[in-house]
Scaffold this motif. Structure first.
Motif, PDB file in Angstrom:
ATOM      1  N   PRO A  63       0.713   2.401  22.151  1.00 21.16           N
ATOM      2  CA  PRO A  63       0.136   2.749  20.840  1.00 21.16           C
ATOM      3  C   PRO A  63       0.331   1.589  19.865  1.00 21.16           C
ATOM      4  O   PRO A  63       1.324   0.875  19.919  1.00 21.16           O
ATOM      5  N   ILE A  64      -0.595   1.425  18.967  1.00 24.74           N
ATOM      6  CA  ILE A  64      -0.583   0.310  18.022  1.00 24.74           C
ATOM      7  C   ILE A  64      -0.573   0.862  16.600  1.00 24.74           C
ATOM      8  O   ILE A  64      -1.384   1.723  16.247  1.00 24.74           O
ATOM      9  N   VAL A  65       0.390   0.346  15.789  1.00 26.06           N
ATOM     10  CA  VAL A  65       0.403   0.613  14.356  1.00 26.06           C
ATOM     11  C   VAL A  65      -0.048  -0.669  13.666  1.00 26.06           C
ATOM     12  O   VAL A  65       0.586  -1.714  13.803  1.00 26.06           O
ATOM     13  N   LEU A  66      -1.161  -0.588  12.936  1.00 30.80           N
ATOM     14  CA  LEU A  66      -1.768  -1.768  12.348  1.00 30.80           C
ATOM     15  C   LEU A  66      -1.867  -1.596  10.842  1.00 30.80           C
ATOM     16  O   LEU A  66      -2.342  -0.574  10.352  1.00 30.80           O
ATOM     17  N   THR A  67      -1.407  -2.610  10.116  1.00 31.12           N
ATOM     18  CA  THR A  67      -1.534  -2.557   8.657  1.00 31.12           C
ATOM     19  C   THR A  67      -2.903  -3.066   8.236  1.00 31.12           C
ATOM     20  O   THR A  67      -3.532  -3.874   8.919  1.00 31.12           O
ATOM     21  N   GLU A  68      -3.364  -2.592   7.096  1.00 27.26           N
ATOM     22  CA  GLU A  68      -4.653  -3.013   6.568  1.00 27.26           C
ATOM     23  C   GLU A  68      -4.562  -3.084   5.047  1.00 27.26           C
ATOM     24  O   GLU A  68      -3.590  -2.632   4.436  1.00 27.26           O
ATOM     25  N   ALA A  69      -5.581  -3.668   4.454  1.00 20.87           N
ATOM     26  CA  ALA A  69      -5.603  -3.814   3.004  1.00 20.87           C
ATOM     27  C   ALA A  69      -5.847  -2.472   2.330  1.00 20.87           C
ATOM     28  O   ALA A  69      -6.365  -1.522   2.930  1.00 20.87           O
ATOM     29  N   VAL A  70      -5.469  -2.403   1.074  1.00 13.29           N
ATOM     30  CA  VAL A  70      -5.734  -1.195   0.287  1.00 13.29           C
ATOM     31  C   VAL A  70      -7.246  -1.051   0.127  1.00 13.29           C
ATOM     32  O   VAL A  70      -7.954  -2.016  -0.182  1.00 13.29           O
ATOM     33  N   CYS A  71      -7.743   0.185   0.363  1.00 13.15           N
ATOM     34  CA  CYS A  71      -9.184   0.469   0.286  1.00 13.15           C
ATOM     35  C   CYS A  71      -9.965  -0.504   1.170  1.00 13.15           C
ATOM     36  O   CYS A  71     -10.959  -1.117   0.756  1.00 13.15           O
ATOM     37  N   ASN A  72      -9.483  -0.635   2.406  1.00 17.37           N
ATOM     38  CA  ASN A  72     -10.121  -1.545   3.356  1.00 17.37           C
ATOM     39  C   ASN A  72     -11.574  -1.132   3.578  1.00 17.37           C
ATOM     40  O   ASN A  72     -11.870   0.053   3.731  1.00 17.37           O
ATOM     41  N   SER A 120       2.816  -7.520  -4.541  1.00 18.46           N
ATOM     42  CA  SER A 120       2.279  -8.863  -4.781  1.00 18.46           C
ATOM     43  C   SER A 120       2.514  -9.705  -3.536  1.00 18.46           C
ATOM     44  O   SER A 120       3.662  -9.942  -3.145  1.00 18.46           O
ATOM     45  N   GLY A 121       1.446 -10.131  -2.904  1.00 14.17           N
ATOM     46  CA  GLY A 121       1.540 -10.878  -1.660  1.00 14.17           C
ATOM     47  C   GLY A 121       1.032 -12.296  -1.790  1.00 14.17           C
ATOM     48  O   GLY A 121       1.037 -12.889  -2.864  1.00 14.17           O
ATOM     49  N   TYR A 122       0.564 -12.829  -0.684  1.00 16.05           N
ATOM     50  CA  TYR A 122       0.157 -14.232  -0.651  1.00 16.05           C
ATOM     51  C   TYR A 122      -1.196 -14.460  -1.298  1.00 16.05           C
ATOM     52  O   TYR A 122      -1.439 -15.509  -1.877  1.00 16.05           O
ATOM     53  N   GLN A 123      -2.099 -13.493  -1.190  1.00 16.87           N
ATOM     54  CA  GLN A 123      -3.446 -13.689  -1.702  1.00 16.87           C
ATOM     55  C   GLN A 123      -3.759 -12.849  -2.931  1.00 16.87           C
ATOM     56  O   GLN A 123      -4.590 -13.258  -3.742  1.00 16.87           O
ATOM     57  N   CYS A 124      -3.151 -11.686  -3.082  1.00 20.67           N
ATOM     58  CA  CYS A 124      -3.520 -10.808  -4.196  1.00 20.67           C
ATOM     59  C   CYS A 124      -2.351  -9.887  -4.542  1.00 20.67           C
ATOM     60  O   CYS A 124      -1.344  -9.806  -3.827  1.00 20.67           O
ATOM     61  N   THR A 125      -2.515  -9.182  -5.646  1.00 18.70           N
ATOM     62  CA  THR A 125      -1.509  -8.258  -6.163  1.00 18.70           C
ATOM     63  C   THR A 125      -2.175  -6.903  -6.380  1.00 18.70           C
ATOM     64  O   THR A 125      -3.292  -6.850  -6.916  1.00 18.70           O
ATOM     65  N   HIS A 126      -1.489  -5.822  -5.963  1.00 20.39           N
ATOM     66  CA  HIS A 126      -2.035  -4.471  -6.093  1.00 20.39           C
ATOM     67  C   HIS A 126      -1.121  -3.608  -6.953  1.00 20.39           C
ATOM     68  O   HIS A 126       0.110  -3.737  -6.887  1.00 20.39           O
ATOM     69  N   ILE A 127      -1.738  -2.729  -7.730  1.00 23.75           N
ATOM     70  CA  ILE A 127      -1.044  -1.677  -8.466  1.00 23.75           C
ATOM     71  C   ILE A 127      -1.484  -0.356  -7.848  1.00 23.75           C
ATOM     72  O   ILE A 127      -2.657   0.038  -7.967  1.00 23.75           O
TER      73      ILE A 127
END
Length: 529
Positions: A63-72, A120-127
């Protein structure tokens, strides 16, 4: 279960060993933090499964757990699922948001299940507002600024400050400076005023040493060796001059003997042979012959005296202040061009205005300290680069900063919900590791919240790795459940996932009605016919 961390919204940076133009030639499967190049994503997954030691043939039986962007975007998730199920034939997949996994990992017994996540990551920041354990996707906001933009801004500042080290100021070194030397000012303007004080500057400036070569531009040979080398050069030049004088003396003596022989023809009365000899010498009269005889005689005497003087100097080991160059031959005697160039090469060594030629030559000392020249002094740059997430206008971005965006998100809720959200303001991501960031967020909340209202700000225990730990914790807890796992479906929600948005296609007429309509149309056409 296999746990794969996908797009690095937590600020995981590109390898720092890649420098210069090569870094810009590398292709990335991500646009911001959304995968768009699936052929490159496949190469990344091949590398990940190989490093994890997946030994199953023809498939990845985990099984794979994969992260994705917010509102991908829907298309991105669809293509990723197609890659995992059809190419790797994984049994099941779960998608989740990296910052929510970090929030899930850092939950405590007394923590409320609601909160305001600042990632806040390498490319963008989310609230990200989280209410009752679920993400409120409608009120999420993104700022297109992160650690990458801060590194580029710092690089620009230092390249303008140190144009002589333009090539040495690379993005990898700027990321190192951001991690080790930068901090967030609690009050940016007040902090800049402090840096104007020389004493404060001396106490807080950081110095970064750039690599440099320790070889000096001048010679580092000892003065005695230099003096000995100089003496050897002088002796060789003396020998060269002596040899040239002897050769010139021999040639001049031969020409003088010939002219004297022609003069004897005139004295003996042999006028025919005399005039014939004058024509061969390109002379017109006996007076011209006598003039050349006098000049050659004088030149021969001078050359003999110079030879005698040079022999005396060699015996007593005394070096002339300036060697005499051979006089021009009135009859145009040929000279070796190489010898003349050799003499001209050493001509400065015998200048008459250098009476101190015998004095020892001191060792060449550098004009300045090379190590200090290759140092970067980090002053206000320590706070200016990370400040862009609060003031994007510093780099010309027409966006709101973290404080304005946070206030905008809170104002979309009722006062009761605002109070719930600010009780758990959670900071995560690699770009939140600056010293002073937590105090700055507390200051901003204190300014925007009502008088005597309470709030709490928490920082992730490991802002960079907590997303992976949270995904691991979730996979272990939900391994035997069906909640959150998909086997070909689009998305199933769970506590750290995006919100499922079904694809709404335009409605089409039933096929049976279309067939009936076509049949009736055919019948009407037949009746008309």
């Amino acid at each position: 279960p296999g746990s794969v961390q996908g797009q690095a919204g937590q600020g995981l940076e590109q390898p720092g060993t890649v420098e210069g133009p090569l870094r810009w030639l590398l292709r990335s499967p991500f646009d911001r933090n959304v995968p768009v190049q699936l052929e490159l994503q496949e190469l990344l997954l091949d590398h990940v499964f190989q490093r994890l030691g997946v030994s199953s043939q023809g498939c990845v039986d985990h099984p794979i757990v994969l992260t994705e962007a917010v509102c991908n975007p829907l298309y991105s998730r669809q293509m990723m699922s197609e890659l995992l199920f059809e190419c790797y034939q994984v049994p099941k997949v779960s998608y989740g948001v990296d910052s929510l996994y970090s929030f899930y990992h850092n939950r405590r017994q007394n923590w409320p299940c609601s909160g305001l996540v600042i990632s806040s990551g390498y490319q963008c920041t989310h609230i990200l507002p989280v209410l009752e354990g679920r993400l409120d996707a409608k009120n999420c906001k993104r700022i297109n600024l992160g650690g990458c933009q801060a590194a580029v801004y710092l690089q620009r500042l230092l390249q303008l400050k140190y144009p002589g080290h333009f090539a040495a100021i690379t993005l990898s070194r700027m990321e190192e400076i951001l991690h080790e030397h930068s901090y967030i000012a609690q009050d940016y303007i007040e902090e800049l005023q402090k840096w104007r004080c020389p004493e404060y500057y001396e106490n807080n400036v950081h110095k970064m040493q750039l690599p440099f070569s320790n070889k000096l531009l001048g010679s580092t040979v000892a003065s005695e060796e230099k003096q000995e080398k100089r003496q050897q050069q002088l002796r060789r030049l003396q020998e060269l001059n002596a040899r040239r004088r002897e050769e010139k003396l021999q040639l001049d003596q031969e020409r003088l003997d010939r002219l004297l022989y022609v003069q004897e023809l005139l004295e003996d009365g042999q006028m025919d042979q005399f005039h014939k000899a004058l024509v061969e010498l390109n002379m017109d009269s006996a007076e011209e012959l006598q003039s050349y005889i006098n000049k050659l005689s004088l030149s021969v005497e001078q050359t003999k005296q110079k030879i005698l003087q040079s022999e005396v100097n060699i015996e007593v080991d005394v070096v002339d202040s300036k060697p005499e160059t051979p006089d021009l031959d009135p009859l145009g005697s040929e000279q070796s061009l190489e010898d003349v160039e050799s003499i001209n090469e050493f001509e400065p060594l015998f200048a008459e205005e250098q009476p101190e030629a015998e004095k020892p030559v001191a060792a060449v000392q550098p004009v300045f300290n090379l190590a200090e020249y290759h140092q970067l002094f980090l002053g206000t740059e320590r706070i200016r680069a990370p400040e862009i997430v609060f003031q994007p206008s510093l780099i010309g971005e027409d966006q709101a900063g973290i404080a304005e965006t946070m206030q905008f998100v809170l104002e979309r809720y009722s006062k009761e919900q605002q109070t719930i959200l600010v009780q758990n303001v959670f900071l995560t991501g690699g770009n939140t590791m600056y010293p002073g960031l937590k105090a700055r967020i507390q200051k901003e909340l204190l300014e925007m919240r009502p008088f005597q209202s309470s709030f709490q700000v928490h920082l992730a225990s490991s802002p960079v790795l907590d997303a992976w730990y949270g995904a691991r914790d979730w996979a272990v807890e939900y391994m035997s459940r069906e909640e959150g796992w998909i086997r070909g479906e689009y998305l199933k929600e769970h506590c750290a996932s995006n919100v499922y948005v079904p694809i709404r296609l335009p409605k089409q007429a039933p096929r049976a009605a279309e067939a009936a309509g076509r049949a009736s149309g055919t019948g009407n056409a037949g009746e008309q016919a």
